[in-house]
Design an enzyme around this catalytic site. Structure first.
Site, PDB file in Angstrom:
ATOM      1  N   CYS A 310      -1.056  -5.739   3.459  1.00  0.00           N
ATOM      2  CA  CYS A 310      -2.145  -6.131   2.545  1.00  0.00           C
ATOM      3  C   CYS A 310      -1.878  -5.447   1.210  1.00  0.00           C
ATOM      4  CB  CYS A 310      -3.498  -5.717   3.093  1.00  0.00           C
ATOM      5  SG  CYS A 310      -3.721  -6.031   4.855  1.00  0.00           S
ATOM      6  N   ALA A 311      -0.891  -5.930   0.474  1.00  0.00           N
ATOM      7  CA  ALA A 311      -0.306  -5.151  -0.617  1.00  0.00           C
ATOM      8  C   ALA A 311      -1.103  -5.142  -1.911  1.00  0.00           C
ATOM      9  CB  ALA A 311       1.114  -5.654  -0.903  1.00  0.00           C
ATOM     10  N   PRO A 313      -3.654  -4.558  -4.913  1.00  0.00           N
ATOM     11  CA  PRO A 313      -2.963  -5.021  -6.118  1.00  0.00           C
ATOM     12  C   PRO A 313      -1.580  -4.414  -6.349  1.00  0.00           C
ATOM     13  CG  PRO A 313      -4.540  -3.337  -6.716  1.00  0.00           C
ATOM     14  CD  PRO A 313      -4.697  -3.542  -5.227  1.00  0.00           C
ATOM     15  N   GLY A 314      -1.107  -3.560  -5.422  1.00  0.00           N
ATOM     16  CA  GLY A 314       0.284  -3.138  -5.504  1.00  0.00           C
ATOM     17  C   GLY A 314       0.544  -1.666  -5.708  1.00  0.00           C
ATOM     18  N   LYS A 316       0.102   1.153  -3.656  1.00  0.00           N
ATOM     19  CA  LYS A 316       0.858   1.768  -2.555  1.00  0.00           C
ATOM     20  C   LYS A 316       2.198   1.061  -2.365  1.00  0.00           C
ATOM     21  CE  LYS A 316      -3.326   3.195  -0.070  1.00  0.00           C
ATOM     22  NZ  LYS A 316      -4.284   2.451  -0.933  1.00  0.00           N
ATOM     23  N   GLU A 335       0.783 -10.363   0.233  1.00  0.00           N
ATOM     24  CA  GLU A 335      -0.557 -10.514  -0.345  1.00  0.00           C
ATOM     25  C   GLU A 335      -0.903 -11.998  -0.393  1.00  0.00           C
ATOM     26  OE1 GLU A 335      -4.017 -10.618  -1.491  1.00  0.00           O
ATOM     27  OE2 GLU A 335      -3.214  -8.590  -1.216  1.00  0.00           O
ATOM     28  N   ASP A 381      -3.191  -1.374   4.909  1.00  0.00           N
ATOM     29  CA  ASP A 381      -4.240  -0.876   3.996  1.00  0.00           C
ATOM     30  C   ASP A 381      -5.302  -1.978   3.941  1.00  0.00           C
ATOM     31  OD1 ASP A 381      -5.725   0.423   2.116  1.00  0.00           O
ATOM     32  OD2 ASP A 381      -4.370   0.019   0.444  1.00  0.00           O
ATOM     33  N   CYS A 434      -9.943   2.792   2.498  1.00  0.00           N
ATOM     34  CA  CYS A 434     -10.569   3.651   1.493  1.00  0.00           C
ATOM     35  C   CYS A 434     -12.071   3.667   1.773  1.00  0.00           C
ATOM     36  CB  CYS A 434     -10.284   3.133   0.085  1.00  0.00           C
ATOM     37  SG  CYS A 434     -10.813   4.302  -1.188  1.00  0.00           S
TER      38      CYS A 434
END
Length: 519
Positions: A310-311, A313-314, A316, A335, A381, A434
């Site tokens: 689940c990349a 907005p990029g 990590k 994504e 994530d 998070c």
């Protein structure tokens, strides 16, 4: 009676030649304001205008303040001092909107919902200056009224002036006391005092208990959530460095390597940031990515294929890709949403292109076909409530609802299931959110343990301790799977906290899938 144009003092009358009575005592010297109607300021200073523009974008367009504010600062050409003022005013007014709305409701003779949205935004900005900033009351009043005149119109300026004068009659503490004096429910008191929706206060209380902390820390957690966070930067390993950051006043990060704290203005002006070799990323996010990349795999296990499921907005993904490039591995950053996939591609632009690719699959489809390639390290994530990043996204606490958590847990569980099917035997999966909410963290992992008999929880605490520089003191959660940690943190999951670690409230559990005969 003859009138010759001179002031005539008559004990029996206070009327002038036009027959209008003057509302002041005989013989008094009238002090005319420099802000007489013909002379009143009709322009807004640039810092307050910037804050107002951001609040309008947040209210009208569901925009994110952290994305709009830097652009407005540049467009309005604010210097460092004004940019700092605009930042504090914007984030403070958004963060403490709940408290300010409660105060304003006591000062307005109608429901706040009956006010035009731009007027309410201006009132919130004025309230923050009066109650929480070192701005003289007269300046807060005059400048906010001028802002209203210039951006909304003359009509509402009288209302704004009158309301803010009422607000200024008490201090922040006095208003809080008035609002809470008859309230006996502690969660309601904290909700007002620390300007969090009541359901989030209760969720944080539950989260502290679920992750082994004392509920008495709740006030510290809420207070930390309202602190203005320092910008965290990371230099992409093997690609960027922090020399420019340090030359311009940045400080070395204390939690993770190759990181810095930056309090010297707009990071978008840094050449290294514009080039993408230094990135804005919370230290907690940096730590969980490094823990996944550095945890040791069993001897003889391949370590070439990495996946960020689940990349978007990029953030990590860019750190993982840089670490993969150093190790001769290849990262697939997935994504499914096109606009977020574009952001991922931009984020990865500074990393050698032979080290990564961006895909747009539904993450739940990974692992469905066991003949497809499997991965050695997978980051999940998962989309979550974001309750752990409220200090960085000040408007988010007012947008989120309790029902969001229940809806997201289904997706989180499905994504973790997919990752556990797509990981190679002996590979590692990092489940990250998070959010400290137990429904999004420990409950998801416990559910996965029940559904996947060969799943084994790894020593997450030891893995995280190996990549950070500051010894943590927070306990973790111990699942009924895997070995308990003997490291500084106990338990085999880790929950970071703003009031303890000075990071976002990131949750991490590392896990692997054993061969059936080994389970």
């Amino acid at each position: 009676m003859n009138y010759d144009g001179a002031a005539r003092h008559d004990h029996s009358s206070r009327r002038n030649a036009a027959g209008r009575e003057r509302n002041r005592g005989f013989g008094e010297q009238r002090n005319f304001s420099a802000a007489a109607p013909s002379q009143r300021k009709r322009t807004a200073d640039k810092a307050r205008l910037t804050a107002f523009q951001v609040l309008r974008a947040v209210s009208d367009q569901d925009a994110y303040a952290n994305l709009v504010l830097p652009r407005q600062i540049r467009e309005n050409r604010l210097d460092k001092q004004d940019a700092g003022f605009a930042t504090e005013l914007t984030y403070g007014a958004l963060r403490e909107q709940g408290l300010y709305d409660a105060v304003l409701q006591l000062c307005v003779d109608r429901p706040l919902s009956a006010l035009d949205a731009p007027v309410l935004d201006a009132l919130r900005l004025g309230a923050h200056q009066l109650l929480s900033m070192r701005v003289p009351a007269h300046a807060a009043l005059d400048e906010t009224v001028s802002l209203v005149r210039s951006q909304i119109g003359m009509g509402p300026s009288g209302l704004v002036n009158a309301v803010l004068r009422k607000v200024s009659r008490q201090t922040r503490e006095e208003w809080i006391q008035q609002l809470t004096e008859d309230v006996t429910d502690e969660s309601k008191v904290f909700s007002t005092t620390y300007s969090h929706p009541e359901w989030i206060v209760r969720a944080f209380r539950q989260s502290l208990v679920a992750h082994g902390r004392d509920v008495s820390e709740l006030e510290k957690l809420l207070a930390a959530d309202n602190d203005a966070p320092v910008v965290n930067l990371v230099a992409l390993p093997g690609i960027g460095d922090l020399d420019e950051v340090f030359k311009l006043g940045g400080r070395k990060g204390k939690f993770v390597p190759d990181s810095a704290y930056y309090e010297s203005g707009d990071v978008g002006r840094l050449n290294s940031v514009r080039a993408g070799v230094v990135r804005v990323q919370d230290a907690g996010s940096q730590a969980v990515a490094r823990a996944l990349a550095d945890v040791e795999l069993p001897s003889g296990t391949s370590d070439e294929e990495w996946l960020d499921l689940c990349a978007g907005p990029g953030g990590k993904a860019s750190l993982l890709a840089a670490l993969a490039a150093q190790r001769g591995a290849f990262l697939t950053a997935n994504e499914p949403q096109p606009h977020r996939a574009d952001l991922v591609e931009d984020s990865l632009g500074a990393v050698p292109q032979d080290a990564w690719q961006v895909t747009d699959m539904d993450g739940r489809d990974y692992g469905k076909d066991q003949t497809e390639r499997l991965f050695d390290r997978i980051m999940v994530d998962a989309p979550c409530s974001g309750l752990g990043a409220l200090r960085r996204r000040p408007e988010a606490r007012w947008r989120k609802k309790l029902t969001d958590v229940a809806e997201l847990t289904v997706l989180q569980s499905e994504l973790l299931d997919a990752a556990l099917k797509a990981v190679r035997i002996g590979g590692v999966v990092a489940y990250v959110t998070c959010s400290p909410h137990p429904a999004e963290t420990v409950a998801i992992v416990e559910d996965a343990i029940k559904k996947h008999p060969n799943l084994r929880i790894l020593d997450t605490a030891a893995a995280l301790n190996s990549v950070i520089m500051t010894a943590p003191t927070a306990p973790g959660h111990t699942f009924n799977s895997g070995a308990a940690s003997a490291s500084t943190w106990t338990g085999n999951s880790i929950q970071l906290w703003p009031h303890v670690n000075k990071t976002d409230a990131m949750f991490l559990t590392l896990m692997t899938v054993d061969r059936p005969e080994e389970s």
